[in-house]
Design an enzyme around this catalytic site. Structure first.
Site, PDB file in Angstrom:
ATOM      1  N   HIS A  82     159.097 -20.745   2.923  1.00 28.18           N
ATOM      2  CA  HIS A  82     157.674 -20.584   2.623  1.00 28.18           C
ATOM      3  C   HIS A  82     156.887 -21.031   3.852  1.00 28.18           C
ATOM      4  CE1 HIS A  82     157.955 -19.757  -1.776  1.00 28.18           C
ATOM      5  NE2 HIS A  82     159.106 -20.415  -1.646  1.00 28.18           N
ATOM      6  N   LYS A  85     153.194 -22.203   3.490  1.00 27.28           N
ATOM      7  CA  LYS A  85     152.905 -23.511   2.896  1.00 27.28           C
ATOM      8  C   LYS A  85     153.276 -24.673   3.827  1.00 27.28           C
ATOM      9  CE  LYS A  85     153.751 -22.349  -2.015  1.00 27.28           C
ATOM     10  NZ  LYS A  85     154.308 -20.994  -1.932  1.00 27.28           N
ATOM     11  N   HIS A 231     161.352 -15.153  -7.555  1.00 28.46           N
ATOM     12  CA  HIS A 231     161.543 -16.551  -7.925  1.00 28.46           C
ATOM     13  C   HIS A 231     161.899 -16.586  -9.414  1.00 28.46           C
ATOM     14  CE1 HIS A 231     159.803 -17.571  -4.093  1.00 28.46           C
ATOM     15  NE2 HIS A 231     159.794 -18.857  -4.371  1.00 28.46           N
ATOM     16  N   GLU A 234     163.072 -21.331 -12.310  1.00 29.50           N
ATOM     17  CA  GLU A 234     163.050 -22.602 -11.581  1.00 29.50           C
ATOM     18  C   GLU A 234     162.620 -23.693 -12.546  1.00 29.50           C
ATOM     19  OE1 GLU A 234     161.481 -24.434  -7.317  1.00 29.50           O
ATOM     20  OE2 GLU A 234     160.743 -22.490  -7.988  1.00 29.50           O
ATOM     21  N   ASN A 332     161.089 -24.846   0.775  1.00 32.11           N
ATOM     22  CA  ASN A 332     159.833 -25.412   1.287  1.00 32.11           C
ATOM     23  C   ASN A 332     160.075 -26.498   2.327  1.00 32.11           C
ATOM     24  OD1 ASN A 332     159.515 -24.445  -1.629  1.00 32.11           O
ATOM     25  ND2 ASN A 332     157.408 -24.492  -0.902  1.00 32.11           N
TER      26      ASN A 332
END
Length: 437
Positions: A82, A85, A231, A234, A332
């Site tokens: 990501h 981010k 995704h 999760e 991330n």
């Protein structure tokens, strides 16, 4: 430059002799392996691996570096990140380390700060880190709620061009699937993704509308020639079964593009029979699965004043045994979903071995950050050591698995097209004016 354990010859043609290679990442070289490791000489000519030879057989007249059994790997693939981010933690920390806390912190930061300049600077910082660590292929998910999809994909297209000779880049639109109900938004998103050469993604959630949402997504992907990367599940909720629904949708729609599912955590919470049925469906549908062990161990099963009871990762071994393409990735980096990380696939691999028990034996473990993710991303030219392949290599002082997995390998040497690169990492102070100290 970062201190390195060896200095290979700066020559158009040279040899790396007495090297140890992970057999899972070597093509076209037949040699006996011990614990999945083979010995070889590599001949490099004009930035290309000219030959992979038995140790001691490199031509005597070549400039050589005797690696004394040190490991040589191909450059890495990081297939789920990501970059948009990355590194916002100093200005938008997760208040409690939970998934809801991450969602809210990112939402607020995106709405307040994600200009083109902000996104670009942080993405560039992340790529400089990944490049220094030895990664040559990255797929990033980009938050794609309006109007961010137009901002971030425009920045991504510019960066992809700038970085094309260092890191190959792919981008996936990330958005809540229920937002497809806004037909104008979804049509615009698909157009942006198609025009920028990206993939369509999304976050799947259990709902009565899930099957119709997936049908809409796969029809749009087929009509526009897009691959899909989602995704998925999760969560630690055993009632979350959207992975099964995705596999069924692929088969129902006869979708022939590539489909990837990330996370798939709840699969490990299902009873054995339910899990077996889902794994079989995923294999039949040809869906690839990427596990994000560091991020999911950080987020999953986190409750105040309670020790976590499970590892947060999917049924990685069971999926692989069923023939599902599997890999691991960073996810991330220094943002509310994961407070740490540096896009270093050595760290990801080392932690994945521990968390997923990819050891005992380690014979094929190297594939999860080399050949497997490269294949899932449609780049079989990446993540391999083979005659004719680009000499994009990472050299380690470690000779055996115990040495490799016991230290961070900070003295590694990265070659791109046969030349040593500067492995200096960017200083976090460069981001102070954006995110604070």
């Amino acid at each position: 430059m970062t201190h390195s354990f060896i200095s290979p010859p700066n020559a158009g043609r040279f040899a790396l002799s007495n090297a140890t290679l992970p057999a899972a990442a070597v093509t076209g070289y037949d040699a006996s392996a011990a614990e999945g490791l083979v010995k070889a000489d590599l001949v490099i000519t004009d930035g290309v691996i000219a030959a992979v030879l038995p140790p001691g057989e490199a031509p005597a007249d070549l400039a050589k570096s005797d690696l004394r059994e040190s490991m040589v790997w191909p450059c890495f693939t990081d297939m789920h990140t990501h970059l948009d981010k990355g590194h916002i933690w100093p200005r938008s920390a997760n208040p409690d380390g939970t998934f809801p806390g991450a969602l809210e912190a990112v939402r607020a930061d995106r709405e307040a700060n994600w200009s083109a300049g902000d996104v670009k600077k942080r993405m560039e910082f992340s790529l400089r880190s990944a490049y220094a660590h030895g990664t040559s292929l990255i797929r990033t998910h980009l938050d794609s709620l309006t109007p961010q999809h137009r901002i971030s994909f425009e920045v991504f297209a510019e960066i992809r061009e700038t970085w094309k000779d260092r890191i190959a880049l792919q981008a996936v639109a990330l958005f809540p699937m229920e937002n497809m109900a806004d037909a104008a938004y979804f049509a615009d998103l698909v157009a942006v993704v198609r025009d920028k050469g990206g993939l369509i993604g999304g976050v799947t959630r259990m709902s009565p509308a899930l099957d119709s949402q997936l049908d809409t997504l796969f029809r749009a992907a087929a009509d526009n020639g897009l691959d899909v990367d989602l995704h998925v599940d999760e969560t630690d909720d055993p009632a979350a079964e959207t992975l099964r629904a995705i596999a069924q949708a692929v088969l129902r729609n006869r979708f022939d593009g590539k489909v990837t599912a990330g996370h798939c955590c709840s699969l490990a919470r299902h009873d054995e029979e339910t899990a077996k049925r889902t794994v079989a469906l995923v294999a039949e549908a040809g869906v690839g699965v990427v596990s994000l062990p560091m991020c999911n161990m950080y987020l999953q099963d986190r409750y105040p004043d309670r020790t976590p009871r499970w590892r947060g990762v999917t049924l990685f071994k069971e999926l692989a045994a069923a023939g599902v393409a599997t890999a691991v990735a960073s996810d991330n980096t220094r943002d509310p979903f994961y407070a740490y990380g540096d896009l270093d696939q050595v760290e990801v691999f080392r932690e994945a071995v521990r968390i997923l028990h990819l050891d005992h034996p380690l014979d094929t473990a190297a594939r999860v950050v080399t050949t497997s993710p490269a294949d899932i991303l449609g780049r079989p030219d990446k993540g391999r050591i083979a005659a004719g392949a680009s000499a994009d290599l990472v050299l380690f002082s470690a000779r055996r698995w115990s040495e490799f997995l016991s230290r961070p390998q900070s003295d590694r040497v990265v070659l791109r097209r046969g030349k040593v690169i500067d492995r200096s990492l960017p200083d976090y102070r460069e981001l102070d004016n954006l995110v604070g100290a």
